[in-house]
Design a protein around this motif. Sequence first.
Motif, PDB file in Angstrom:
ATOM      1  N   THR A 132       0.838  -1.211   0.000  1.00 16.89           N
ATOM      2  CA  THR A 132       0.000   0.000   0.000  1.00 16.89           C
ATOM      3  C   THR A 132       0.867   1.252   0.000  1.00 16.89           C
ATOM      4  O   THR A 132       0.572   2.256  -0.697  1.00 16.89           O
ATOM      5  CB  THR A 132      -0.922  -0.007   1.231  1.00 16.89           C
ATOM      6  N   SER A 136       0.846   4.118  -2.768  1.00 17.96           N
ATOM      7  CA  SER A 136       0.592   5.537  -2.453  1.00 17.96           C
ATOM      8  C   SER A 136       1.711   6.418  -2.981  1.00 17.96           C
ATOM      9  O   SER A 136       1.492   7.562  -3.432  1.00 17.96           O
ATOM     10  CB  SER A 136       0.433   5.714  -0.940  1.00 17.96           C
ATOM     11  N   VAL A 160      -3.515   7.655   2.183  1.00 17.23           N
ATOM     12  CA  VAL A 160      -3.218   6.216   2.081  1.00 17.23           C
ATOM     13  C   VAL A 160      -1.821   5.924   2.629  1.00 17.23           C
ATOM     14  O   VAL A 160      -1.588   4.935   3.322  1.00 17.23           O
ATOM     15  CB  VAL A 160      -3.355   5.739   0.617  1.00 17.23           C
ATOM     16  N   SER A 164      -0.845   3.576   5.708  1.00 26.09           N
ATOM     17  CA  SER A 164       0.137   2.495   5.560  1.00 26.09           C
ATOM     18  C   SER A 164       1.194   2.587   6.640  1.00 26.09           C
ATOM     19  O   SER A 164       1.624   1.580   7.217  1.00 26.09           O
ATOM     20  CB  SER A 164       0.764   2.577   4.161  1.00 26.09           C
TER      21      SER A 164
END
Length: 462
Positions: A132, A136, A160, A164
Amino acid sequence: MASNDQQEAITDIAGRIGDLSISFAGVSGNIEDTSVQVKRQSELFQDIATRAKDMTDATSTVLNSAQKALQTSADAENTAQQSQQNVSEMVTSVGGLIDDVRRMAEQLSRLEESLALVGRFSSEIDAISRKTNLLSLNAAIEAARAGEHGRGFMIVAKEVKDLSGLTSEATSEISDTLEKLGKELMAVKTETTSALEKAGGIRTQIDLVGSLIEQMPVVMSDLNTAQREIVSASSKTDNDISEIQTRIIEMSSGMSQSSSNLAEAGNQMREIIESSEAIIGMTSRLGVETVDTPFIRAVQDLAKRIGERFETGVRLGEIGLHELFDTNHKPIPGSDPVQYMTRFVRFTDAVLPEFQEPMLLFSDRVVFCACVDKKGFLPTHNDKFSMPQVAGQPEWNAANSRNRRIFNDRVGLAAGNSERPFLLQAYRRDMGNGRFALMKDLSAPIFVEGRHWGGVRLAYHV
């Protein structure tokens, strides 16, 4: 003056009285022997009665102890039954505890599996978080290229990325926590495994104790039964011994009475013997010739000559009058039977043999001739009865070493103390090995300067 017929009648009567005296002497001796035996038996029965009483007391004590032991064993049996119940409950409780420990070990194993599963999930989440974060970052780059049109997408990409980062931090903390929990769980599991092994040993021991405890009531019941049998046997023994004691006491009383009766009979027989001896003495003094007359004359003459020789010894200084009448009889150490010494023994040893030894040849019926003082002490015997004692041979000494002995029996004391012109006595002479011979003991008093020293004894067969 008595006629010849009267003298013969008197002589015959005197002879018959003499025969009766001898018979009485034999009977008296038997009575004395029996009296001694009965007395010993009476003493033995008294001793047995005492021992029987001690046995009765001991048996009563045993009975009391057995009864107490019976009560104790009964209490112990009850206690054992209660203990069995308590121990059974404890065994059940310990068994439950062991089962709990085993279940705890199983739960710890399942917990370990769950923690391992959580660790795998955490690793997967961490991998997703990294992916992730990478996505991002790529989104932020594309948003920057898009310029003003990609500003909204930039904001989403930033959020995001922040999520994360938080997820990565959380998974890191979870991993650390899982690692610590794993270590602690491993330690607990190790201790639980050790406890489980010990619990297995405890169960084995508890099962053994339970088995032993189960046997205790049986053992105590058997012990209680044995105690009851002991009490029963002790009670019977106590009754039997009490009955025996009663009978022994009755027998002891009877033996004591018999001994007393025999002693009285012996005294009466001695009185009869003394009376018959007095009659014989009177007939002799009346001038009636009897079978004992030659012996009487010889003994009287011998006593007179010995008294004169003692007086000559005092006059010549061979011995002092005080020494001649010495009554301090000192035992000779190591002698068996006991011999004694006085201050006149050496003098009598020197002068008496010339008077006493010839009398052994007076008649083949003569057994011995010896002088005794008033205490029955015989200082100088005939040579054949004056052998040196042999150590450790008291029976031989009693028969062959009769000098320097005290013979204070009825005959010996009477011979030493009588001041009559003569004294004729009948008695049984112990020949050893249970053999006896009926004898006559003829004595006459010895006087020294008017003082009675003792007497000379002449013993001869009937």
